[in-house]
Scaffold this motif. Structure first.
Motif, PDB file in Angstrom:
ATOM      1  N   GLY A 158       0.902  -1.295   0.147  1.00  0.00           N
ATOM      2  CA  GLY A 158      -0.048   0.017  -0.127  1.00  0.00           C
ATOM      3  C   GLY A 158       0.853   1.401   0.063  1.00  0.00           C
ATOM      4  O   GLY A 158       0.406   2.240  -0.656  1.00  0.00           O
ATOM      5  N   GLN A 159       2.056   1.214   0.810  1.00  0.00           N
ATOM      6  CA  GLN A 159       2.895   2.131   0.818  1.00  0.00           C
ATOM      7  C   GLN A 159       3.578   2.650  -0.536  1.00  0.00           C
ATOM      8  O   GLN A 159       3.735   3.688  -0.948  1.00  0.00           O
ATOM      9  CB  GLN A 159       3.964   2.188   1.773  1.00  0.00           C
ATOM     10  CG  GLN A 159       4.923   3.402   1.997  1.00  0.00           C
ATOM     11  CD  GLN A 159       3.997   4.612   2.570  1.00  0.00           C
ATOM     12  OE1 GLN A 159       3.254   4.605   3.381  1.00  0.00           O
ATOM     13  NE2 GLN A 159       4.560   5.766   2.090  1.00  0.00           N
ATOM     14  N   MET A 160       3.648   1.445  -1.503  1.00  0.00           N
ATOM     15  CA  MET A 160       4.439   1.594  -2.808  1.00  0.00           C
ATOM     16  C   MET A 160       3.514   2.187  -3.579  1.00  0.00           C
ATOM     17  O   MET A 160       3.762   2.872  -4.533  1.00  0.00           O
ATOM     18  CB  MET A 160       5.048   0.228  -3.103  1.00  0.00           C
ATOM     19  CG  MET A 160       6.135  -0.253  -2.252  1.00  0.00           C
ATOM     20  SD  MET A 160       6.595  -1.824  -2.743  1.00  0.00           S
ATOM     21  CE  MET A 160       7.073  -1.527  -4.693  1.00  0.00           C
ATOM     22  N   LEU A 161       1.977   1.913  -3.417  1.00  0.00           N
ATOM     23  CA  LEU A 161       1.008   2.260  -4.333  1.00  0.00           C
ATOM     24  C   LEU A 161       1.104   3.759  -4.277  1.00  0.00           C
ATOM     25  O   LEU A 161       0.914   4.576  -5.106  1.00  0.00           O
ATOM     26  CB  LEU A 161      -0.009   1.571  -4.138  1.00  0.00           C
ATOM     27  CG  LEU A 161      -1.457   1.927  -4.929  1.00  0.00           C
ATOM     28  CD1 LEU A 161      -1.149   1.791  -6.472  1.00  0.00           C
ATOM     29  CD2 LEU A 161      -2.404   1.164  -4.561  1.00  0.00           C
ATOM     30  N   LEU A 162       0.928   4.252  -2.781  1.00  0.00           N
ATOM     31  CA  LEU A 162       0.922   5.646  -2.320  1.00  0.00           C
ATOM     32  C   LEU A 162       2.012   6.516  -3.063  1.00  0.00           C
ATOM     33  O   LEU A 162       1.841   7.616  -3.465  1.00  0.00           O
ATOM     34  CB  LEU A 162       0.819   5.627  -0.914  1.00  0.00           C
ATOM     35  CG  LEU A 162       0.529   7.180  -0.243  1.00  0.00           C
ATOM     36  CD1 LEU A 162      -0.627   7.835  -0.740  1.00  0.00           C
ATOM     37  CD2 LEU A 162       0.434   6.974   1.282  1.00  0.00           C
ATOM     38  N   THR A 163       3.227   5.684  -2.558  1.00  0.00           N
ATOM     39  CA  THR A 163       4.465   6.493  -3.369  1.00  0.00           C
ATOM     40  C   THR A 163       4.336   6.853  -4.887  1.00  0.00           C
ATOM     41  O   THR A 163       4.540   7.669  -5.351  1.00  0.00           O
ATOM     42  CB  THR A 163       5.716   5.653  -3.070  1.00  0.00           C
ATOM     43  OG1 THR A 163       5.702   5.723  -1.591  1.00  0.00           O
ATOM     44  CG2 THR A 163       6.783   6.529  -3.493  1.00  0.00           C
ATOM     45  N   GLY A 164       3.640   5.636  -5.508  1.00  0.00           N
ATOM     46  CA  GLY A 164       3.805   5.839  -6.936  1.00  0.00           C
ATOM     47  C   GLY A 164       2.664   7.018  -7.391  1.00  0.00           C
ATOM     48  O   GLY A 164       2.882   7.494  -8.499  1.00  0.00           O
ATOM     49  N   VAL A 165       1.792   7.252  -6.670  1.00  0.00           N
ATOM     50  CA  VAL A 165       0.824   8.152  -6.901  1.00  0.00           C
ATOM     51  C   VAL A 165       0.966   9.589  -6.485  1.00  0.00           C
ATOM     52  O   VAL A 165       1.280  10.548  -7.361  1.00  0.00           O
ATOM     53  CB  VAL A 165      -0.611   7.913  -6.114  1.00  0.00           C
ATOM     54  CG1 VAL A 165      -1.648   9.146  -6.268  1.00  0.00           C
ATOM     55  CG2 VAL A 165      -1.352   6.638  -6.701  1.00  0.00           C
ATOM     56  N   LEU A 166       2.123   9.633  -5.411  1.00  0.00           N
ATOM     57  CA  LEU A 166       2.527  10.947  -4.978  1.00  0.00           C
ATOM     58  C   LEU A 166       3.635  11.443  -5.858  1.00  0.00           C
ATOM     59  O   LEU A 166       3.936  12.615  -5.874  1.00  0.00           O
ATOM     60  CB  LEU A 166       2.807  10.950  -3.355  1.00  0.00           C
ATOM     61  CG  LEU A 166       1.823  10.672  -2.481  1.00  0.00           C
ATOM     62  CD1 LEU A 166       2.407  10.657  -1.106  1.00  0.00           C
ATOM     63  CD2 LEU A 166       0.771  12.078  -2.686  1.00  0.00           C
ATOM     64  N   LEU A 167       4.402  10.392  -6.501  1.00  0.00           N
ATOM     65  CA  LEU A 167       5.720  10.964  -7.138  1.00  0.00           C
ATOM     66  C   LEU A 167       5.324  11.725  -8.100  1.00  0.00           C
ATOM     67  O   LEU A 167       6.090  12.748  -8.311  1.00  0.00           O
ATOM     68  CB  LEU A 167       6.422   9.497  -7.395  1.00  0.00           C
ATOM     69  CG  LEU A 167       7.714   9.836  -8.015  1.00  0.00           C
ATOM     70  CD1 LEU A 167       8.647  10.337  -6.688  1.00  0.00           C
ATOM     71  CD2 LEU A 167       8.300   8.416  -8.546  1.00  0.00           C
ATOM     72  N   PRO A 168       4.539  11.514  -9.123  1.00  0.00           N
ATOM     73  CA  PRO A 168       4.268  12.591 -10.149  1.00  0.00           C
ATOM     74  C   PRO A 168       3.792  13.843  -9.550  1.00  0.00           C
ATOM     75  O   PRO A 168       4.153  14.994 -10.064  1.00  0.00           O
ATOM     76  CB  PRO A 168       3.174  11.764 -11.011  1.00  0.00           C
ATOM     77  CG  PRO A 168       3.102  10.537 -10.671  1.00  0.00           C
ATOM     78  CD  PRO A 168       3.517  10.387  -9.340  1.00  0.00           C
ATOM     79  N   VAL A 169       3.167  13.769  -8.318  1.00  0.00           N
ATOM     80  CA  VAL A 169       2.502  15.247  -7.787  1.00  0.00           C
ATOM     81  C   VAL A 169       4.022  15.950  -7.441  1.00  0.00           C
ATOM     82  O   VAL A 169       4.097  17.041  -7.514  1.00  0.00           O
ATOM     83  CB  VAL A 169       1.629  14.900  -6.598  1.00  0.00           C
ATOM     84  CG1 VAL A 169       1.216  16.228  -5.935  1.00  0.00           C
ATOM     85  CG2 VAL A 169       0.346  14.255  -7.161  1.00  0.00           C
ATOM     86  N   TYR A 170       4.818  15.002  -6.561  1.00  0.00           N
ATOM     87  CA  TYR A 170       5.970  16.008  -6.267  1.00  0.00           C
ATOM     88  C   TYR A 170       6.541  16.407  -7.420  1.00  0.00           C
ATOM     89  O   TYR A 170       7.387  17.617  -7.279  1.00  0.00           O
ATOM     90  CB  TYR A 170       6.722  15.020  -5.353  1.00  0.00           C
ATOM     91  CG  TYR A 170       6.325  14.659  -3.850  1.00  0.00           C
ATOM     92  CD1 TYR A 170       5.671  15.292  -3.059  1.00  0.00           C
ATOM     93  CD2 TYR A 170       6.563  13.109  -3.517  1.00  0.00           C
ATOM     94  CE1 TYR A 170       5.087  14.929  -1.864  1.00  0.00           C
ATOM     95  CE2 TYR A 170       6.064  12.913  -2.280  1.00  0.00           C
ATOM     96  CZ  TYR A 170       5.458  13.598  -1.417  1.00  0.00           C
ATOM     97  OH  TYR A 170       4.919  13.377  -0.263  1.00  0.00           O
ATOM     98  N   LEU A 171       6.848  15.546  -8.371  1.00  0.00           N
ATOM     99  CA  LEU A 171       7.629  15.917  -9.576  1.00  0.00           C
ATOM    100  C   LEU A 171       7.126  17.257 -10.163  1.00  0.00           C
ATOM    101  O   LEU A 171       7.744  18.170 -10.574  1.00  0.00           O
ATOM    102  CB  LEU A 171       7.611  14.844 -10.473  1.00  0.00           C
ATOM    103  CG  LEU A 171       8.288  15.069 -11.825  1.00  0.00           C
ATOM    104  CD1 LEU A 171       9.843  15.425 -11.576  1.00  0.00           C
ATOM    105  CD2 LEU A 171       8.194  13.932 -12.789  1.00  0.00           C
TER     106      LEU A 171
END
Length: 370
Positions: free
Chosen positions: A148-161
Motif C-alpha cells: 500500500g505504501q508503494m502504491l501511495l508513493t507511485g501516486v504521490l511521485l508525479p505530484v511531487y515531480l
C-alpha cells in the motif's frame, strides 16, 4: 577583557557524533516521506532541460511541466508492461520450473550428504527449519502495508515531480536567501555543478542500462536460457547498483540455467558471458557513455551502497551514488571540508606526495637515536 570560550575537542567530537546520529535516525524514520521527495527532485533535475526547452518555444509553463511528467509516466509504464509480460510467461511455466527445482535440490542434497558425510534427514531438517523461519518473517499484514505504501508513493511521485518543477524558482530563491551575499557565487556554482552531475549521470546510466539489457538478453538467448529477456532486463536494472548489483545479476540467470538445463556447463557459460559483459561495461561503456562524471572511489562507493541499503532498502542503494556525488560537490566548494571531498574522490596521490610521512618518521628516528 574575557577570552572567548573554546569548546574542548572531545566535546566537539561528541556533538558531531550526536548530530550525525540524529540526522541518520531522522532519515531512517522519515524514509516514507523523504525517499519519494528525493526521487522526485532527481527526476525534476533530469527533466528540467525539457521543460525549459518547451517554455522557450512559447509553451505555457504548466503545460510544459505536464508534458514532461506525462512522458515520464508513459516511459515507466512501458517498462513495467514489458517486465510484467515477461513475468507472466515465467508464471505460466512455474509448475515445470518448480518440479525441476525440486529434482535439482534432491540431487544437491544427495551430493552434499555423500561428500561431507552428513545424513540426508539432517539436511532436510535444516532446510525445513530455514523455510519455516523465512515464512514466519513474511508477515502478511506488514507486506500488505508495504504494498500500500508503494502504491501511495507511485501516486504521490508525479505530484511531487510537478510541484518541484513548478516551484523551482521559489526553491532556488529560498536557497539563495539562506546564505550571505558573499557566498552566493559559491552556492550558485554548487547548484550548477550538482545539476550537471545528476543530469549527465542519469542520462548516461539510462543508455548504459539499455545496452546492458540488450547484451544480457542476447547472450542468454544464444545460450538457449529460458526467460532470457526478463533476466537480461533485471540484470541491467540491478547493474545500476554499483558492485553489489552485478553479483546478484549474475547469480539469478546462473540459478535459472542450473534448474532448467541438464548440464552444469550452462551455468558456467552464463557466468562467463556475464563476466565478459561486465568487462565491456567497466572498460568501454561506463568511461565513454557515463563519462565518469561521478568520480567516487570504489571503496567509498561500496560502503555508501551498503549504508543506503541498510537505511532505505533497495531505493537507498539506487540513490546512494547520486547523493554522494552531490555531497562531494558541496565538500569541494567549502574550504574546511575539502579534505573530505578529496577522500571521496578517485584520485590516488603518488608516492612523492606522501614524502612528508617518510620525512617525519626519519626525524623521529633521529631524535630517538640522539
Amino acid at each position: 577583557m574575557d577570552s572567548p570560550f573554546k569548546i574542548p575537542f572531545y566535546a566537539k567530537l561528541a556533538l558531531i557524533f550526536i548530530g550525525i546520529f540524529a540526522f541518520i535516525y531522522t532519515l531512517y524514520i522519515g524514509q516514507r516521506i523523504i525517499v519519494p521527495i528525493v526521487y522526485a527532485t532527481i527526476l525534476a533535475i533530469l527533466l528540467n532541460p525539457l521543460v525549459n526547452y518547451l517554455v522557450r518555444k512559447k509553451v505555457n509553463k504548466i503545460i510544459s511541466i505536464s508534458i514532461a511528467v506525462l512522458l515520464t509516466i508513459f516511459a515507466v509504464l512501458g517498462v513495467l508492461y514489458i517486465v510484467s509480460s515477461q513475468i507472466s510467461m515465467l508464471s505460466d511455466t512455474y509448475p515445470a520450473l518448480k518440479l525441476k527445482f525440486n529434482v535439482s535440490s534432491t540431487q544437491i542434497i544427495q551430493w552434499v550428504s555423500q561428500k561431507f558425510n552428513i545424513r540426508i534427514s539432517k539436511l532436510n531438517e535444516w532446510i525445513s527449519l530455514t523455510q519455516t523461519q523465512a515464512i514466519s518473517n513474511l508477515i502478511v499484514g506488514e507486506k500488505l502495508t508495504e504494498a500500500g505504501q508503494m502504491l501511495l508513493t507511485g501516486v504521490l511521485l508525479p505530484v511531487y515531480l510537478f510541484m518541484i518543477l513548478y516551484y523551482k524558482p521559489l526553491l532556488l530563491e529560498f536557497t539563495r536567501k539562506l546564505f550571505r551575499l558573499e557566498h552566493h557565487a559559491a552556492v550558485a556554482e554548487v547548484l550548477t555543478n550538482s545539476k550537471k552531475i545528476i543530469q549527465s549521470y542519469l542520462v548516461g546510466l539510462f543508455f548504459e542500462m539499455i545496452i546492458i539489457a540488450i547484451l544480457n538478453s542476447a547472450g542468454l538467448l544464444l545460450l538457449g536460457i529460458d526467460y532470457a529477456i526478463i533476466l537480461g532486463i533485471i540484470g541491467a536494472i540491478l547493474n545500476i547498483i554499483p558492485y553489489v548489483g552485478g553479483i546478484i545479476a549474475i547469480a539469478l540467470p546462473m540459478s535459472i540455467a542450473f534448474v532448467t538445463k541438464d548440464s552444469v556447463t550452462y551455468p558456467i557459460l552464463v557466468f562467463c558471458v556475464y563476466i565478459f559483459i561486465q568487462f565491456i561495461d567497466n572498460h568501454y561503456i561506463i568511461p565513454r557513455i557515463v563519462a565518469s562524471r561521478v568520480k567516487i572511489n570504489a571503496l567509498v562507493s561500496i560502503i555508501v551502497v551498503l549504508i543506503g541499503g541498510a537505511l532505505w532498502g533497495i531505493p537507498g542503494m539506487f540513490l546512494s551514488i547520486p547523493l554522494l556525488a552531490i555531497l562531494k560537490v558541496i565538500f569541494d566548494h567549502i574550504e574546511s571540508l575539502k579534505p573530505w571531498g578529496f577522500l571521496l574522490g578517485n584520485i590516488v596521490p603518488s608516492a612523492s606526495k606522501l614524502s612528508f610521512i617518510k620525512q617525519k618518521n626519519k626525524t623521529l628516528s633521529e631524535i630517538k637515536q640522539s
